[in-house]
Design an enzyme around this catalytic site. Structure first.
Site, PDB file in Angstrom:
ATOM      1  N   TRP A 147       1.149  -1.158   0.305  1.00 31.56           N
ATOM      2  CA  TRP A 147      -0.455   0.058  -0.083  1.00 31.56           C
ATOM      3  C   TRP A 147       0.934   1.223  -0.280  1.00 31.56           C
ATOM      4  O   TRP A 147       0.333   1.946  -0.789  1.00 31.56           O
ATOM      5  CB  TRP A 147      -0.942  -0.007   0.929  1.00 31.56           C
ATOM      6  CG  TRP A 147      -0.033  -0.161   3.043  1.00 31.56           C
ATOM      7  CD1 TRP A 147      -0.129  -1.467   3.341  1.00 31.56           C
ATOM      8  CD2 TRP A 147       0.281   0.743   3.402  1.00 31.56           C
ATOM      9  NE1 TRP A 147       0.534  -1.418   4.090  1.00 31.56           N
ATOM     10  CE2 TRP A 147       0.918   0.413   4.537  1.00 31.56           C
ATOM     11  CE3 TRP A 147       1.250   1.728   3.077  1.00 31.56           C
ATOM     12  CZ2 TRP A 147       1.966   0.600   5.304  1.00 31.56           C
ATOM     13  CZ3 TRP A 147       1.567   2.505   4.343  1.00 31.56           C
ATOM     14  CH2 TRP A 147       2.311   2.069   5.442  1.00 31.56           C
ATOM     15  N   PRO A 172      -2.928  -5.739  -6.466  1.00 26.43           N
ATOM     16  CA  PRO A 172      -2.889  -4.263  -5.535  1.00 26.43           C
ATOM     17  C   PRO A 172      -3.069  -5.372  -3.923  1.00 26.43           C
ATOM     18  O   PRO A 172      -4.011  -5.733  -3.479  1.00 26.43           O
ATOM     19  CB  PRO A 172      -3.045  -3.718  -5.864  1.00 26.43           C
ATOM     20  CG  PRO A 172      -4.009  -4.126  -6.584  1.00 26.43           C
ATOM     21  CD  PRO A 172      -4.119  -5.902  -7.532  1.00 26.43           C
ATOM     22  N   GLY A 224       6.474  -6.451   0.224  1.00 27.27           N
ATOM     23  CA  GLY A 224       5.672  -6.405   1.110  1.00 27.27           C
ATOM     24  C   GLY A 224       6.702  -6.930   2.730  1.00 27.27           C
ATOM     25  O   GLY A 224       7.945  -6.961   2.796  1.00 27.27           O
ATOM     26  N   SER A 225       6.474  -7.135   3.824  1.00 29.72           N
ATOM     27  CA  SER A 225       6.850  -7.388   5.263  1.00 29.72           C
ATOM     28  C   SER A 225       7.824  -8.642   5.128  1.00 29.72           C
ATOM     29  O   SER A 225       7.427  -9.588   3.887  1.00 29.72           O
ATOM     30  CB  SER A 225       6.146  -7.847   5.780  1.00 29.72           C
ATOM     31  OG  SER A 225       5.241  -9.052   6.179  1.00 29.72           O
ATOM     32  N   LEU A 247      12.199  -7.065   0.874  1.00 30.35           N
ATOM     33  CA  LEU A 247      10.940  -7.278   1.960  1.00 30.35           C
ATOM     34  C   LEU A 247      11.489  -6.410   3.164  1.00 30.35           C
ATOM     35  O   LEU A 247      11.909  -4.708   2.369  1.00 30.35           O
ATOM     36  CB  LEU A 247      11.728  -8.239   2.545  1.00 30.35           C
ATOM     37  CG  LEU A 247      10.731  -9.869   2.221  1.00 30.35           C
ATOM     38  CD1 LEU A 247      10.967 -10.838   2.120  1.00 30.35           C
ATOM     39  CD2 LEU A 247       9.515  -9.567   1.696  1.00 30.35           C
ATOM     40  N   CYS A 280      10.376   1.298   2.243  1.00 33.39           N
ATOM     41  CA  CYS A 280      11.568   0.498   4.008  1.00 33.39           C
ATOM     42  C   CYS A 280      12.198   1.343   3.674  1.00 33.39           C
ATOM     43  O   CYS A 280      13.626   0.398   3.629  1.00 33.39           O
ATOM     44  CB  CYS A 280      10.937  -0.994   1.935  1.00 33.39           C
ATOM     45  SG  CYS A 280       9.516  -1.509   2.134  1.00 33.39           S
ATOM     46  N   GLU A 378      11.992  -1.320  12.324  1.00 39.07           N
ATOM     47  CA  GLU A 378      11.153  -0.759  11.382  1.00 39.07           C
ATOM     48  C   GLU A 378      10.084  -0.522  12.038  1.00 39.07           C
ATOM     49  O   GLU A 378       9.310  -1.074  12.191  1.00 39.07           O
ATOM     50  CB  GLU A 378      10.912  -1.948   9.751  1.00 39.07           C
ATOM     51  CG  GLU A 378      10.624  -0.488   8.991  1.00 39.07           C
ATOM     52  CD  GLU A 378      10.346  -1.335   7.794  1.00 39.07           C
ATOM     53  OE1 GLU A 378       9.543  -2.805   7.785  1.00 39.07           O
ATOM     54  OE2 GLU A 378      10.462  -1.314   6.174  1.00 39.07           O
TER      55      GLU A 378
END
Ligand code: SIN
Length: 474
Positions: A147, A172, A224-225, A247, A280, A378
Site C-alpha cells: 500500500w 494490489p 512487503g513485510s 522485504l 522500506c 522498522e
C-alpha cells in the site's frame, strides 16, 4: 470510484462482496473493489498462460511501443491518478505526483532496456561444436504489491516483465487498489493484448495461495513485510517458483563529524520523512558522531518542526496520515518505549487519532540507545531517533547489527572514510550524502532478511528472464 478486476481483457466484479477503500486522512470511503479469491486468481492466471505463447514471440520493439504508449498515458493523466493515490493512501499530493513520475520512469526505462536482451556465443573446446546462450521470458508472472507505493511497486515489476515478454497478473494491496485499477485502465487503452495483463483484487491469503500453487505460474514477485515474504517463500517451494522478494528494512543513517551538517539534515529529512516515514528504505535510526550531535540535533529539530502535517490534498502539506490504526499504534509504542528508556523528545512525540484518521507529528528523539525498539525494528512512521558513536568502525558495527540489509545512508565529505563505510555496510542500497537513492535505472533490493533479487536497472530485467544454453554438434 468502483474498481474491478481485469481478467482476460474484461472488467469484472466477481467475488465475495466488496472491499471498502477508505481515506486515511478523513476516514471517508473513497470507493470499492471486488473481494476476489481463488476463482478470480485462477481465471487470471489461466488467461495469462493462454496469452503467453503469442506475446512472448512478439518483438522487443513492438512491446516497447506499447509500453511507451502506456507511459505517455500515465504522464498525461498523472494529476488525476495522483489524486486517487492521495485519497486512498494519504501521501501528500506532491509525493503522489512524484510517485507517478517514478512509475512512468520504470516503464520508459524498461521499454528501452527490453531491446537489449542479449545472449552470447561461447568458444567450444571441441571442433565442430557451437555453444550458444540465449535469454527467454520466464513465463507467467504474478505480483503482490504493498500500500505504501501503490503505483511504483507495480510498475517496477510489471514494466520489466512485459518488456521481457512475460504475461502478468497483479494483486494490489487491499488498502490501496484504486490507483492500480486506474493504471490498468490506462494500460488497456495503450493496447496490450487480451490476457497479457490481468489484475485481481481481494483476499491476500486466498489469492496468494493460488499464486504460489498454480502450475502455470513461473515467477512470483513480491514487495512487503519479511514475515509475509518468508511465508510466500515456503508456499512457493512446492512449485519451485522463481522468486523476487523485496522485504522489510531498518535503515541506519550515519553522520560523520566532517559532514556538511546542513546537507546531512536535508538528506535525513528526505529519507526519514518521505511518505510520513512509511517506506522500506526510510532511515529508521540515526547515528551521529559525538562531537557534532548538538548542532546536528538542533538543526534536525528545526527542520522537523517546519514540516506541515495534514490532509495530503491540502496545499503545502508535507506529512500525511499514517495508513491505519495499527500503523499509528506501532509508532506511538516505539516513541513511548524510547522515552521510557531515556530518550529526550526534541520535537513531536505525539499525534492525533480520531474519526478513523491517524496523524503522527514529525518526531526527533535524542539520547537513543540500542535497547530501544526504535533502534531494533522498522518503525514505519515519522520518528527520527539519534544515538551517538565515537569511531567509524563503531558506526559500521552498529549499522550492521540487524537481520535486515535493504538501505543504509551516510554523510561525509571524506573519500577515504566514505569508501571504508560504503564497502563495509551489509546493505543492498547505500546512499552516500544522498537521502533519496532510488532510481529506475539502478538495482533496488536487499541483503539478509530484506529479500532476494533486485528490481530496476539491468538486474530488474534479468529477473524476468531464463538462461538457456544450446550446445550444437555440427
Ligand atoms: C519501498 O518502500 O520499498 C519503495 C521505496 C522506493 O522505491 O524508493
Amino acid at each position: 470510484m468502483e474498481g474491478k478486476h481485469y481478467i482476460n481483457g474484461e472488467w469484472s466484479t466477481a467475488g465475495d462482496g466488496v472491499i471498502n477503500v477508505m481515506n486515511p486522512a478523513t476516514g471517508e470511503q473513497v470507493g470499492t473493489v471486488p473481494n476476489g479469491g481463488e476463482d478470480e486468481a485462477t481465471q487470471a492466471i489461466e488467461a495469462a498462460a493462454a496469452a503467453f505463447p503469442e506475446w512472448s514471440k512478439t518483438t522487443a520493439y513492438h512491446r516497447s511501443e506499447l509500453l511507451m504508449k502506456w507511459h505517455d498515458l500515465l504522464m498525461e493523466n498523472k494529476q488525476e491518478v495522483a489524486e486517487i493515490m492521495t485519497k486512498e493512501m494519504g501521501k501528500p499530493l506532491a509525493e503522489s505526483i512524484g510517485e507517478i513520475e517514478y512509475s512512468a520512469a520504470f516503464i520508459s526505462w524498461f521499454a528501452e532496456e527490453g531491446k537489449r536482451v542479449y545472449g552470447r556465443t561461447v568458444p567450444a573446446s571441441k571442433e565442430g561444436k557451437r555453444i550458444q546462450v540465449i535469454k527467454q521470458p520466464v513465463g507467467v508472472v504474478v505480483s503482490i504489491t504493498p500500500w505504501n507505493f501503490p503505483a511504483a511497486m507495480m510498475a517496477r515489476k510489471m514494466a520489466p516483465a512485459l518488456a521481457a515478454g512475460c504475461s502478468f497478473v497483479a494483486k494490489p494491496a487491499k488498502l490501496t487498489p484504486l490507483t492500480a485499477v486506474r493504471i490498468y485502465e490506462l494500460a488497456e487503452e495503450a493496447g496490450f493484448p487480451k490476457g497479457v495483463i490481468n489484475m485481481v483484487t481481494g483476499s491476500a491469503s486466498k489469492i496468494g495461495k493460488v499464486f504460489t500453487s498454480h502450475p502455470s505460474v513461473r515467477k512470483l514477485t513480491f514487495t512487503g513485510s519479511t514475515e509475509i515474504g518468508k511465508e510466500l517463500m515456503k508456499q512457493s517451494s512446492e512449485t519451485m517458483l522463481n522468486l523476487s522478494l523485496e522485504l522489510g528494512g531498518h535503515a541506519p543513517i550515519i553522520v560523520l563529524d566532517d559532514a556538511n551538517i546542513e546537507e546531512a539534515v536535508k538528506g535525513v529529512v528526505a529519507s526519514k520523512f518521505r511518505n510520513a516515514g512509511q517506506t522500506c528504505v526510510c532511515g529508521n535510526r540515526i547515528y551521529v558522531q559525538e562531537s557534532i550531535v548538538e548542532e546536528f540535533s538542533r538543526k534536525l529539530q528545526e527542520a522537523a518542526s517546519d514540516l506541515k502535517v495534514g490532509n495530503g490534498l491540502d496545499e503545502g502539506v508535507q506529512i500525511g496520515p499514517l495508513v491505519d490504526k495499527d500503523g499509528y499504534e506501532k509508532v506511538a509504542e516505539h516513541v513511548k518505549d524510547a522515552v521510557d528508556k531515556g530518550a529526550k523528545v526534541l520535537v513531536g512525540g505525539d499525534g492525533k487519532a480520531e474519526n478513523d484518521s491517524y496523524f503522527y507529528n514529525p518526531t526527533v528523539l535524542l539520547n537513543a540507545n540500542s535497547d530501544m525498539l526504535v533502534m531494533n525494528e522498522e518503525t514505519f512512521g515519522p520518528v527520527a531517533p539519534i544515538m551517538t558513536f565515537k569511531t567509524d568502525e563503531e558506526a559500521v558495527k552498529l549499522a550492521n547489527d540487524t537481520r535486515f540489509g535493504l538501505a543504509a545512508y551516510f554523510f561525509t565529505d571524506s573519500m577515504t572514510r566514505g569508501t571504508y563505510i560504503a564497502e563495509n555496510l551489509d546493505y543492498g542500497i547505500v546512499g552516500w550524502n544522498d537521502g533519496l537513492p532510488s532510481a529506475a535505472q539502478a538495482p533496488f533490493g536487499g541483503m539478509k532478511e530484506s529479500g532476494i533479487g533486485r528490481e530496476g536497472g539491468q538486474e530488474g530485467l534479468e529477473a524476468f528472464l531464463e538462461t538457456k544454453y544450446i550446445s550444437i554438434q555440427l
